[in-house]
Design a protein around this motif. Structure first.
Motif, PDB file in Angstrom:
ATOM      1  N   VAL B 255       0.834  -1.241  -0.032  1.00  0.00           N
ATOM      2  CA  VAL B 255       0.068   0.111   0.061  1.00  0.00           C
ATOM      3  C   VAL B 255       0.963   1.346   0.049  1.00  0.00           C
ATOM      4  O   VAL B 255       0.978   1.858  -1.110  1.00  0.00           O
ATOM      5  CB  VAL B 255      -0.789   0.046   1.297  1.00  0.00           C
ATOM      6  N   SER B 256       1.510   1.464   1.121  1.00  0.00           N
ATOM      7  CA  SER B 256       2.338   2.538   1.268  1.00  0.00           C
ATOM      8  C   SER B 256       2.971   2.609   2.549  1.00  0.00           C
ATOM      9  O   SER B 256       2.377   2.231   3.603  1.00  0.00           O
ATOM     10  CB  SER B 256       1.557   4.040   1.145  1.00  0.00           C
ATOM     11  N   THR B 257       4.331   3.029   2.409  1.00  0.00           N
ATOM     12  CA  THR B 257       5.179   2.928   3.617  1.00  0.00           C
ATOM     13  C   THR B 257       4.680   4.235   4.545  1.00  0.00           C
ATOM     14  O   THR B 257       4.961   3.830   5.962  1.00  0.00           O
ATOM     15  CB  THR B 257       6.488   3.311   3.358  1.00  0.00           C
ATOM     16  N   GLY B 258       4.281   5.067   3.936  1.00  0.00           N
ATOM     17  CA  GLY B 258       3.737   6.407   4.797  1.00  0.00           C
ATOM     18  C   GLY B 258       2.615   5.578   6.007  1.00  0.00           C
ATOM     19  O   GLY B 258       2.405   6.436   6.832  1.00  0.00           O
ATOM     20  N   TYR B 259       1.584   4.896   5.501  1.00  0.00           N
ATOM     21  CA  TYR B 259       0.903   4.393   6.379  1.00  0.00           C
ATOM     22  C   TYR B 259       1.099   3.128   7.421  1.00  0.00           C
ATOM     23  O   TYR B 259       0.422   2.557   8.001  1.00  0.00           O
ATOM     24  CB  TYR B 259      -0.469   3.829   5.472  1.00  0.00           C
ATOM     25  N   LYS B 260       2.338   2.870   7.132  1.00  0.00           N
ATOM     26  CA  LYS B 260       2.881   1.961   8.141  1.00  0.00           C
ATOM     27  C   LYS B 260       2.256   1.617   9.354  1.00  0.00           C
ATOM     28  O   LYS B 260       1.932   0.632   9.999  1.00  0.00           O
ATOM     29  CB  LYS B 260       4.643   1.934   8.319  1.00  0.00           C
ATOM     30  N   HIS B 261       2.245   2.656  10.406  1.00  0.00           N
ATOM     31  CA  HIS B 261       1.723   2.565  11.593  1.00  0.00           C
ATOM     32  C   HIS B 261       0.043   2.562  11.611  1.00  0.00           C
ATOM     33  O   HIS B 261      -0.339   2.065  12.756  1.00  0.00           O
ATOM     34  CB  HIS B 261       2.373   3.775  12.579  1.00  0.00           C
ATOM     35  N   VAL B 262      -0.572   3.007  10.518  1.00  0.00           N
ATOM     36  CA  VAL B 262      -1.757   3.117  10.675  1.00  0.00           C
ATOM     37  C   VAL B 262      -2.299   1.617  10.658  1.00  0.00           C
ATOM     38  O   VAL B 262      -3.206   1.378  11.363  1.00  0.00           O
ATOM     39  CB  VAL B 262      -2.312   3.694   9.622  1.00  0.00           C
ATOM     40  N   PHE B 263      -1.529   0.867   9.768  1.00  0.00           N
ATOM     41  CA  PHE B 263      -2.117  -0.870   9.729  1.00  0.00           C
ATOM     42  C   PHE B 263      -2.242  -1.425  11.121  1.00  0.00           C
ATOM     43  O   PHE B 263      -3.021  -2.213  11.314  1.00  0.00           O
ATOM     44  CB  PHE B 263      -1.037  -1.432   8.686  1.00  0.00           C
ATOM     45  N   MET B 264      -1.207  -0.888  11.985  1.00  0.00           N
ATOM     46  CA  MET B 264      -0.973  -1.492  13.204  1.00  0.00           C
ATOM     47  C   MET B 264      -2.410  -1.339  14.132  1.00  0.00           C
ATOM     48  O   MET B 264      -2.982  -2.170  14.578  1.00  0.00           O
ATOM     49  CB  MET B 264       0.220  -1.155  13.960  1.00  0.00           C
ATOM     50  N   TYR B 265      -2.589   0.031  14.090  1.00  0.00           N
ATOM     51  CA  TYR B 265      -3.807   0.207  14.894  1.00  0.00           C
ATOM     52  C   TYR B 265      -5.230  -0.062  14.226  1.00  0.00           C
ATOM     53  O   TYR B 265      -6.342  -0.528  14.798  1.00  0.00           O
ATOM     54  CB  TYR B 265      -4.031   2.006  14.978  1.00  0.00           C
TER      55      TYR B 265
END
Lengths: 233, 285
Positions: B255-265
């Protein structure tokens, strides 16, 4: 063997036990009777060191238990079968029994005591590898007794054994307790007065935190006041 | 690309799991949430750097020494800071939060803001299943992390100390009645929780160098792992860690490295919506 004298116990700021005195000699079966909330379980908690004494003293084989922590009391040879059984639900039957043998006095004899418990409660052997939480109420009670016996106690405290169990199962477990023999002294707390009087030699009656009567169980069984108050006859 | 992301996810996931196990152990036994957990991870990285780089010890010896040092520091922290707070969980929460800030500032003063990296244990790269080239250090981290987790579980299952931990986290008062000195167990498990963070720290720091504030996301992820896996479940921690590691890396790759931490939550919210007690947690009854 056990001598409780002048004991006052508080939970927080509320006094629960007033000037309790009682005695258990070696090899005896003694029952503590009383209605719900009379303070029977608090007395157990005081003996095992869970609740501190405000006044008075508890002596076990001449040694004072005042100020000792529960794990120290256990080392001296007192084991509790707690109200509500409190088996370790996520540990197997075998592991539960092993935990009972955790005190130094029990650990060297672990194998032998486990064989003895299985002899007393053959059902536990069948369930050996099952988790404690998957057992029926009666089996959990057997496990709780077995776990307490694993520390090779000289004094066994049994708190509300019959609570929530079918009469048939209760009878079976009391019969097993009878089979323990003289080397284990038993002090039991029981709401079921008839059952307790039948399985004890002497009994104390606790009402609102005070010992109000004591005597031989056989005499209490025939007492009209007690029959009316507790047995509904 | 897929295989590479999965491998990356596994490496990170194992480290997440390791850190989360430490958090879960301390929460289970003491009901204390250690906000400085990530700082112990970083501390171990710095120790490892000091012992191996500055003092010239063998990297593996340096790792073991670092873990032992953090274990001892953990014990001292429990004895001096946490022990007086038993009975009120809020105090320990605030205390460990302050400790976290103090430790970060100390790191900054002593080591400066620049990344520090302990030496690699192994050099080169391996062609994994003929699919892609992968750094040997990362593979070694994966194996070491899995080995520490396996050791920890074996300890829980097979030793008296492990039984003490499991019994106490299930019913503290009963465990005490069974002869366990729970006060002493508190001290040892806090030390051990810190040591687990330290193990993760020394294993991952050759790959991701340590900086004074790098512990914050580590601790945060560990807390998410614990909740995701289910409070009180050790297996849940491992599952939670691996899921997070994989989701993060696959998400970043596709998807995108920018959203890396979004996936976690996102995963956390989804799981909690369906299973409020977490993947392996038991519902309160």
């Amino acid at each position: 063997m056990l001598k409780v004298s002048g004991v006052d116990v508080y939970r927080g700021e509320t006094q629960i036990l007033w000037d309790i005195a009682l005695e258990v000699s070696a090899g005896e079966r003694v029952a503590i009777l009383g209605s719900n909330g009379a303070g029977k379980s608090s007395l157990m908690a005081a003996i095992t060191g869970v609740l501190p004494l405000r006044n008075g003293d508890i002596r076990f084989q001449g040694q004072s238990l005042a100020g000792l922590k529960p794990y120290q009391v256990t080392q001296l040879g007192i084991a509790l079968v707690p109200e509500g059984r409190r088996v370790y639900k996520d540990m197997t039957v075998r592991e539960n029994l092993e935990m009972g043998a955790f005190p130094k006095r029990g650990r060297p004899m672990l194998k032998g005591s486990m064989a003895r418990v299985f002899e007393l409660f053959p059902k536990l052997r069948e369930r050996m590898h099952q988790r404690g939480g998957t057992l029926s109420g009666g089996e959990q009670q057997m496990l709780a007794i077995g776990r307490a016996l694993m520390s090779l106690p000289e004094l066994l405290l049994v708190d509300e054994l019959s609570l929530g169990l079918a009469p048939r199962v209760t009878k079976e477990i009391y019969a097993a307790l009878e089979g323990l023999g003289k080397e284990t002294t038993v002090l039991m707390v029981e709401q079921n007065v008839e059952l307790a009087l039948k399985h004890s030699r002497r009994a104390y009656i606790v009402e609102s935190g005070r010992v109000t009567r004591m005597g031989m169980s056989a005499d209490l069984m025939d007492d009209t006041d007690i029959r009316r108050a507790y047995l509904g006859m | 690309m897929l295989a590479l992301s999965i491998t990356n996810g596994l490496v990170i996931g194992i480290i997440y799991a390791l850190t989360a196990l430490g958090v879960s152990l301390v929460v289970g036994i003491m009901n204390v949430i250690n906000f400085a957990h990530g700082e112990f991870y970083i501390l171990a990285g710095y120790f490892s750097y000091l012992f191996a780089h500055t003092m010239g010890l063998d990297p593996v010896v340096a790792m073991v020494l670092s873990i032992a040092a953090v274990f001892l520091i953990g014990i001292v922290v429990e004895y001096t800071l946490i022990r007086p707070t038993y009975g009120d969980d809020l105090y320990s929460l605030i205390l460990t939060f302050i400790l976290s800030i103090v430790m970060q500032s100390t790191f900054l003063l002593v080591f400066g803001p620049f990344p520090n990296k302990p030496p690699n244990w192994v050099k080169g790269a391996t062609n994994v299943f003929g699919l892609f080239l992968y750094g040997n250090q990362r593979l070694a981290a994966l194996i070491a992390g899995a080995a520490v987790i396996a050791l920890f579980f074996a300890m829980l299952k097979l030793t008296w100390f492990g039984r003490m931990i499991r019994a106490t986290s299930q019913d503290r008062e009963m465990a005490e009645l069974n002869g366990i000195n729970t006060r002493r167990l508190n001290m040892l498990s806090f030390g051990m929780g810190c040591a687990l963070a330290a193990a993760a720290g020394v294993i991952l720091s050759p790959v991701f160098p340590v900086t004074p504030s790098a512990g914050v996301p580590v601790a945060l992820t560990a807390f998410v792992c614990v909740v995701l896996g289910g409070m009180g479940s050790m297996w849940g921690c491992v599952a939670g860690g691996l899921v997070l590691g994989l989701v993060e890396n696959l998400g970043a790759a596709f998807v995108s490295t920018g959203y890396k931490h979004v996936f976690m939550y996102l995963i956390l919210i989804l799981v909690l919506l369906i299973r409020p007690s977490g993947l392996f947690g038991r519902s309160e009854t």
